[in-house]
Every structure is written in C-alpha cells, then in structure tokens.
Design a protein around this motif. Structure first.
Motif, mmCIF file in Angstrom:
data_model
loop_
_atom_site.group_PDB
_atom_site.id
_atom_site.type_symbol
_atom_site.label_atom_id
_atom_site.label_comp_id
_atom_site.label_asym_id
_atom_site.label_seq_id
_atom_site.Cartn_x
_atom_site.Cartn_y
_atom_site.Cartn_z
ATOM 1 N N ASP A 1 0.832 -1.204 0.000
ATOM 2 C CA ASP A 1 0.000 0.000 0.000
ATOM 3 C C ASP A 1 0.869 1.257 0.000
ATOM 4 O O ASP A 1 0.581 2.213 -0.712
ATOM 5 N N LEU B 1 -5.439 0.962 -4.621
ATOM 6 C CA LEU B 1 -5.975 0.987 -3.254
ATOM 7 C C LEU B 1 -7.500 0.908 -3.278
ATOM 8 O O LEU B 1 -8.104 0.220 -2.447
ATOM 9 N N ARG C 1 -8.434 -2.640 -3.847
ATOM 10 C CA ARG C 1 -8.183 -3.496 -2.679
ATOM 11 C C ARG C 1 -9.195 -3.306 -1.564
ATOM 12 O O ARG C 1 -9.564 -4.261 -0.874
ATOM 13 N N TYR C 2 -9.631 -2.069 -1.333
ATOM 14 C CA TYR C 2 -10.367 -1.775 -0.108
ATOM 15 C C TYR C 2 -11.776 -1.213 -0.279
ATOM 16 O O TYR C 2 -12.533 -1.169 0.695
ATOM 17 N N SER D 1 -0.038 -1.255 6.154
ATOM 18 C CA SER D 1 -1.254 -1.288 5.348
ATOM 19 C C SER D 1 -1.932 0.070 5.374
ATOM 20 O O SER D 1 -1.867 0.788 6.375
ATOM 21 N N ALA D 2 -2.614 0.400 4.300
ATOM 22 C CA ALA D 2 -3.406 1.633 4.253
ATOM 23 C C ALA D 2 -4.807 1.401 4.821
ATOM 24 O O ALA D 2 -5.575 2.342 4.985
ATOM 25 N N ARG D 3 -5.131 0.175 5.146
ATOM 26 C CA ARG D 3 -6.470 -0.172 5.622
ATOM 27 C C ARG D 3 -6.897 0.655 6.844
ATOM 28 O O ARG D 3 -7.970 1.272 6.822
#
Length: 194
Positions: free
Chosen positions: A8, A25, A28-29, A70-72
């Motif tokens: 990320d 991104l 992914r999210y 992680s960018a989560r």
C-alpha cells in the motif's frame, strides 16, 4: 505499469507521480469500506461516504505514513470521521432498526443458520443498544465487530491511544451486555453476524 504495487505504501508513493496508481488501493479496499459504511449508515449513504473516503485519501496521500504496513486503518479512519459527520443519521437508523427489527445488511452477511436465528432474535435490542452508545464507543465497537480490526488497527484508524481503544471497547461491551441482558459470548456473536 506492469502490475499492482507490492504494498500500500508503494502504491501511495507511486501515485504521487502517477495518480492512476491510487486506483489499486480503491480496488483493494473499496468493497470492504462500502460494506462497513452500509452497515453503519445504510445503503443510501454508503456510495457517497465510500467515494468521499477515497477522495479524501487521494487528496491527503502525501501525509500517509510510508512506514505503515497497510493503508487499511488509514482508510477506515477517514471513513470513520466521515461517518461521525453523519452521526445523527446513524442514530436515527439504529433507532428505526430497534423499532422494526429489520437490518437489510445483516441478511447478506449471515453465514451460519443458528447464528442468524440468534442474531435475528436480538437485532431490535442490539440496534437500540448501539444507538445509545457514544459516538467514540460505537466507532471502536463496530470497527472490531464489523470490520474485524485488531485493537492496534482501531487505534491507528481513529488516531487514539491503544489504552483508549481498550477502555472504550470494554465500556461499549458492558453497556451492550447490560442493555441486552444476555450471555456475554452470545452478545458478541450476535454483533458479528448482525
């Protein structure tokens, strides 16, 4: 561009020069964030809040901590702040769930029949109990129960100390158990399905 960036942080860093890379991104999210926002605010607001989450993330990507794994948590933190702006709508929706006993999102999440039956039986009371929590306690509880966040991910997402996460989660769980008058294990299982 040959493929998605390996991490990320790499995607965000690369997007500073090649903005289109930020789409990785989103890929992914976005679905997970959309489901979370739908459960918090309802389907009417989910598209807007999800879009705004990624818009804010794109605009502020220079401030992303490149050392983060992680960018989560960062993305959920943005979503949580946007959800906070719509708190009144959320509380009204939870009170409506408490009156009607109908949560349209829960139907698509039920994986086990017996858990589903228990959750359906407790849904009205649970929604009412959630509506009665403070915004901070509700954010922490629902990130753990509905987004499956670790305590550290909640702390990162909401930009609060880990100890605050623990105390808010403990307080929220205690209030939910009291409101439902249920076995503590049963209460948490119902939260995860509902």
């Amino acid at each position: 561009m040959t493929g998605p960036p390996s991490s990320d942080a790499a995607a965000i860093g690369q997007s500073l020069q090649q903005p289109e890379v930020f789409a990785h991104l989103y890929d992914r999210y976005a679905a997970d964030i959309h489901r979370y926002v739908t459960r918090r605010l309802g389907p009417e607001a989910a598209d807007d809040v999800t879009s705004e989450t990624f818009l804010v993330a794109f605009r502020t990507r220079k401030r992303f901590d490149a050392s983060a794994v992680s960018a989560r948590p960062w993305l959920y933190g943005i979503a949580a702040k946007l959800i906070g702006r719509q708190r009144r709508s959320e509380v009204r929706m939870l009170k409506a769930y408490a009156r009607t006993g109908c949560d349209p999102v829960a139907e698509s999440w039920a994986e086990h029949v017996d858990s589903r039956v228990v959750a359906q039986g407790m849904q009205q009371e649970l929604s009412g109990a959630l509506a009665g929590l403070s915004a901070g306690d509700r954010h922490v509880l629902l990130l753990v129960a509905w987004a499956d966040f670790s305590y550290q991910e909640v702390a990162d997402a909401l930009e609060i100390p880990l100890g605050t996460v623990r105390s808010r989660l403990n307080r929220a769980r205690r209030k939910i158990r009291t409101a439902l008058g249920a076995d503590p294990a049963l209460t948490i299982d119902a939260m995860e399905v509902a």
